[in-house]
Design a protein around this motif. Structure first.
Motif, PDB file in Angstrom:
ATOM      1  N   GLU A 106      48.407  23.052  57.408  1.00 52.01           N
ATOM      2  CA  GLU A 106      47.618  23.877  56.493  1.00 52.01           C
ATOM      3  C   GLU A 106      47.091  23.082  55.307  1.00 52.01           C
ATOM      4  O   GLU A 106      46.383  23.631  54.456  1.00 52.01           O
ATOM      5  CB  GLU A 106      48.472  25.041  55.993  1.00 52.01           C
ATOM      6  N   GLY A 107      47.436  21.788  55.233  1.00 51.71           N
ATOM      7  CA  GLY A 107      46.984  20.974  54.118  1.00 51.71           C
ATOM      8  C   GLY A 107      47.765  21.190  52.838  1.00 51.71           C
ATOM      9  O   GLY A 107      47.316  20.766  51.760  1.00 51.71           O
ATOM     10  N   ARG A 108      48.918  21.812  52.931  1.00 54.39           N
ATOM     11  CA  ARG A 108      49.769  22.057  51.755  1.00 54.39           C
ATOM     12  C   ARG A 108      50.735  20.872  51.632  1.00 54.39           C
ATOM     13  O   ARG A 108      51.897  20.946  51.987  1.00 54.39           O
ATOM     14  CB  ARG A 108      50.502  23.383  51.905  1.00 54.39           C
ATOM     15  N   HIS A 109      50.217  19.771  51.120  1.00 54.46           N
ATOM     16  CA  HIS A 109      50.937  18.510  51.179  1.00 54.46           C
ATOM     17  C   HIS A 109      52.225  18.507  50.363  1.00 54.46           C
ATOM     18  O   HIS A 109      53.252  17.991  50.818  1.00 54.46           O
ATOM     19  CB  HIS A 109      50.021  17.371  50.734  1.00 54.46           C
ATOM     20  N   LEU A 110      52.184  19.049  49.165  1.00 48.41           N
ATOM     21  CA  LEU A 110      53.396  19.055  48.341  1.00 48.41           C
ATOM     22  C   LEU A 110      54.501  19.873  48.997  1.00 48.41           C
ATOM     23  O   LEU A 110      55.646  19.434  49.076  1.00 48.41           O
ATOM     24  CB  LEU A 110      53.092  19.606  46.946  1.00 48.41           C
ATOM     25  N   SER A 111      54.158  21.057  49.491  1.00 41.05           N
ATOM     26  CA  SER A 111      55.158  21.895  50.168  1.00 41.05           C
ATOM     27  C   SER A 111      55.698  21.204  51.413  1.00 41.05           C
ATOM     28  O   SER A 111      56.891  21.268  51.700  1.00 41.05           O
ATOM     29  CB  SER A 111      54.544  23.245  50.540  1.00 41.05           C
ATOM     30  N   ALA A 112      54.807  20.544  52.160  1.00 41.78           N
ATOM     31  CA  ALA A 112      55.240  19.835  53.363  1.00 41.78           C
ATOM     32  C   ALA A 112      56.204  18.714  53.009  1.00 41.78           C
ATOM     33  O   ALA A 112      57.239  18.532  53.665  1.00 41.78           O
ATOM     34  CB  ALA A 112      54.030  19.268  54.103  1.00 41.78           C
ATOM     35  N   LEU A 113      55.877  17.959  51.961  1.00 40.12           N
ATOM     36  CA  LEU A 113      56.732  16.842  51.574  1.00 40.12           C
ATOM     37  C   LEU A 113      58.085  17.332  51.072  1.00 40.12           C
ATOM     38  O   LEU A 113      59.133  16.799  51.458  1.00 40.12           O
ATOM     39  CB  LEU A 113      56.043  16.013  50.496  1.00 40.12           C
ATOM     40  N   GLN A 114      58.094  18.352  50.236  1.00 40.04           N
ATOM     41  CA  GLN A 114      59.357  18.865  49.709  1.00 40.04           C
ATOM     42  C   GLN A 114      60.221  19.449  50.822  1.00 40.04           C
ATOM     43  O   GLN A 114      61.456  19.310  50.800  1.00 40.04           O
ATOM     44  CB  GLN A 114      59.079  19.912  48.638  1.00 40.04           C
ATOM     45  N   THR A 115      59.599  20.086  51.791  1.00 35.29           N
ATOM     46  CA  THR A 115      60.351  20.643  52.911  1.00 35.29           C
ATOM     47  C   THR A 115      60.923  19.537  53.781  1.00 35.29           C
ATOM     48  O   THR A 115      62.073  19.616  54.234  1.00 35.29           O
ATOM     49  CB  THR A 115      59.450  21.568  53.749  1.00 35.29           C
ATOM     50  N   ALA A 116      60.137  18.490  54.023  1.00 36.94           N
ATOM     51  CA  ALA A 116      60.640  17.347  54.783  1.00 36.94           C
ATOM     52  C   ALA A 116      61.816  16.691  54.066  1.00 36.94           C
ATOM     53  O   ALA A 116      62.812  16.306  54.689  1.00 36.94           O
ATOM     54  CB  ALA A 116      59.527  16.332  55.010  1.00 36.94           C
ATOM     55  N   LEU A 117      61.732  16.573  52.752  1.00 37.65           N
ATOM     56  CA  LEU A 117      62.824  15.976  51.983  1.00 37.65           C
ATOM     57  C   LEU A 117      64.083  16.848  52.037  1.00 37.65           C
ATOM     58  O   LEU A 117      65.207  16.331  52.042  1.00 37.65           O
ATOM     59  CB  LEU A 117      62.394  15.753  50.535  1.00 37.65           C
ATOM     60  N   ALA A 118      63.900  18.170  52.085  1.00 35.66           N
ATOM     61  CA  ALA A 118      65.056  19.063  52.232  1.00 35.66           C
ATOM     62  C   ALA A 118      65.751  18.811  53.566  1.00 35.66           C
ATOM     63  O   ALA A 118      66.986  18.809  53.647  1.00 35.66           O
ATOM     64  CB  ALA A 118      64.612  20.518  52.117  1.00 35.66           C
ATOM     65  N   ALA A 119      64.971  18.589  54.617  1.00 36.19           N
ATOM     66  CA  ALA A 119      65.563  18.281  55.927  1.00 36.19           C
ATOM     67  C   ALA A 119      66.258  16.922  55.903  1.00 36.19           C
ATOM     68  O   ALA A 119      67.347  16.758  56.466  1.00 36.19           O
ATOM     69  CB  ALA A 119      64.482  18.314  56.999  1.00 36.19           C
ATOM     70  N   ALA A 125      60.007  22.394  61.379  1.00 39.51           N
ATOM     71  CA  ALA A 125      58.890  23.228  61.848  1.00 39.51           C
ATOM     72  C   ALA A 125      58.070  23.743  60.674  1.00 39.51           C
ATOM     73  O   ALA A 125      56.825  23.776  60.730  1.00 39.51           O
ATOM     74  CB  ALA A 125      59.433  24.394  62.674  1.00 39.51           C
ATOM     75  N   LEU A 126      58.745  24.120  59.610  1.00 41.26           N
ATOM     76  CA  LEU A 126      58.043  24.624  58.435  1.00 41.26           C
ATOM     77  C   LEU A 126      57.251  23.514  57.751  1.00 41.26           C
ATOM     78  O   LEU A 126      56.105  23.727  57.317  1.00 41.26           O
ATOM     79  CB  LEU A 126      59.045  25.237  57.466  1.00 41.26           C
ATOM     80  N   ALA A 127      57.835  22.317  57.669  1.00 41.70           N
ATOM     81  CA  ALA A 127      57.119  21.182  57.081  1.00 41.70           C
ATOM     82  C   ALA A 127      55.854  20.872  57.874  1.00 41.70           C
ATOM     83  O   ALA A 127      54.789  20.586  57.294  1.00 41.70           O
ATOM     84  CB  ALA A 127      58.031  19.961  57.035  1.00 41.70           C
ATOM     85  N   GLN A 128      55.941  20.947  59.199  1.00 41.88           N
ATOM     86  CA  GLN A 128      54.768  20.686  60.022  1.00 41.88           C
ATOM     87  C   GLN A 128      53.691  21.755  59.830  1.00 41.88           C
ATOM     88  O   GLN A 128      52.494  21.461  59.827  1.00 41.88           O
ATOM     89  CB  GLN A 128      55.188  20.591  61.490  1.00 41.88           C
ATOM     90  N   ARG A 129      54.123  22.999  59.645  1.00 47.50           N
ATOM     91  CA  ARG A 129      53.146  24.069  59.373  1.00 47.50           C
ATOM     92  C   ARG A 129      52.432  23.816  58.051  1.00 47.50           C
ATOM     93  O   ARG A 129      51.209  23.946  57.954  1.00 47.50           O
ATOM     94  CB  ARG A 129      53.849  25.430  59.335  1.00 47.50           C
ATOM     95  N   PHE A 130      53.212  23.494  57.024  1.00 48.77           N
ATOM     96  CA  PHE A 130      52.609  23.203  55.724  1.00 48.77           C
ATOM     97  C   PHE A 130      51.621  22.042  55.833  1.00 48.77           C
ATOM     98  O   PHE A 130      50.540  22.068  55.243  1.00 48.77           O
ATOM     99  CB  PHE A 130      53.697  22.855  54.713  1.00 48.77           C
ATOM    100  N   GLN A 131      52.008  21.029  56.587  1.00 52.21           N
ATOM    101  CA  GLN A 131      51.147  19.858  56.741  1.00 52.21           C
ATOM    102  C   GLN A 131      49.843  20.246  57.432  1.00 52.21           C
ATOM    103  O   GLN A 131      48.748  19.836  57.013  1.00 52.21           O
ATOM    104  CB  GLN A 131      51.880  18.784  57.537  1.00 52.21           C
TER     105      GLN A 131
END
Length: 235
Positions: free
Chosen positions: A162-175, A154-160
Motif C-alpha cells: 500500500e506504500g505505507r513505508h513507515l508502518s511496514a518498517l515498524q511492523t517488520a521491526l516488531a517481527a 503478512a501485515l508488513a507486506q500489506r503495508f508495503q
C-alpha cells in the motif's frame, strides 16, 4: 470497556469486571490462564497434572479444587463451567488472547481486510504471560510466537504494498524483535528502504543481519535477500 468480566494474558495477567481490576489468587490465575489456552475445555485430571506436575495426584487434585473455588466466579460474573469432569471458561468471559489469536489467523489467511493495522501491531507485539516459567506454558508461548510472526510479516507486506513505508518498517521491526534470526522480516525491511530510495539503510540492514547469522549460526543470508543488495547500481 465492557461491563462483563475480561481476562488478559497478553502481557501481565489481569482480570477486570465492570472496568475494575479484580485480585485473583495465584492458583486461580494459573487455572484461568490454562483454560484460556485450552478453548475447547479440558478434563479435570489433565488440568491438575499439568498445573501441578511435581505434586502427587491427590495433592494436585486438592490444589485444583482450591483454585477452582477461588476462580469459578470473578466478582459477580461466572468464569468457569464445570460440566461433568471437564473444565472450560464460560463464553461470557472475554479473553484478549482469543481475540488476538483469531485476528492473527484472519490476517495470515488473507481473507479479511485489515482494520486499524497499527493497533493490531501493538497487540501482536505482546508476549504471552511474560515472567511465567510454567512448563505447560512453554509450547503455548511458542505457538503464539510463531503465529504472531507470520501475522506481523503478512501485515508488513500489506503495508508495503500500500506504500505505507513507515508502518511496514515498524511492523517488520516488531517481527524481528520476536525472532532476530528469521529472514523474512529483514527482507521486508530491506525492500522498504529500497522503495524509499534509502540505499545506505538497506545495505546496513543487510550487513547487520549477515553478521548476526555468521556469529550465531555460521550461515549466510539466502540468495533472494543477497540479490536485493548485490544488484544495486554501483558508481
Amino acid at each position: 470497556m465492557s461491563q462483563g468480566a475480561r481476562l488478559e494474558i497478553l502481557g501481565p495477567f489481569q482480570v477486570t469486571c465492570g472496568g475494575r481490576r479484580i485480585a485473583v489468587s495465584t492458583g486461580a490465575q494459573r487455572l484461568l490462564a490454562f483454560l484460556a489456552l485450552h478453548r475447547e475445555g479440558t478434563h479435570r485430571r489433565a488440568a491438575a497434572e499439568q498445573l501441578w506436575p511435581d505434586c502427587t495426584g491427590c495433592r494436585a487434585a486438592a490444589n485444583l479444587r482450591s483454585a477452582l473455588c477461588r476462580g469459578r466466579r470473578l466478582g459477580s460474573a461466572p468464569a468457569i463451567d464445570t460440566a461433568d469432569r471437564s473444565l472450560a471458561l464460560t463464553p461470557s468471559l472475554s479473553v484478549d488472547f482469543h481475540e488476538a489469536w483469531d485476528s492473527a489467523h484472519r490476517l495470515v489467511s488473507g481473507l479479511a481486510p485489515v482494520v486499524d493495522g497499527e493497533r493490531l501491531v501493538a497487540v501482536l507485539s505482546q508476549v504471552l504471560l511474560p515472567g511465567w516459567d510454567d512448563e505447560w506454558l512453554l509450547l503455548e508461548r511458542e505457538r503464539w510466537d510463531q503465529l504472531r510472526l507470520y501475522a506481523l510479516e503478512a501485515l508488513a507486506q500489506r503495508f508495503q504494498t500500500e506504500g505505507r513505508h513507515l508502518s511496514a518498517l515498524q511492523t517488520a521491526l516488531a517481527a524481528i524483535s520476536i525472532d532476530p534470526l528469521r529472514e523474512t522480516a529483514h527482507r521486508i525491511a530491506v525492500e522498504v528502504h529500497l522503495a524509499e530510495g534509502n540505499v545506505a539503510c538497506a545495505v546496513k540492514r543487510y550487513l547487520e543481519y549477515r553478521r548476526l547469522l555468521q556469529l550465531e549460526l555460521k550461515v549466510a543470508p539466502s540468495p533472494l535477500l543477497t540479490r536485493l543488495v548485490r544488484d544495486l547500481p554501483r558508481t
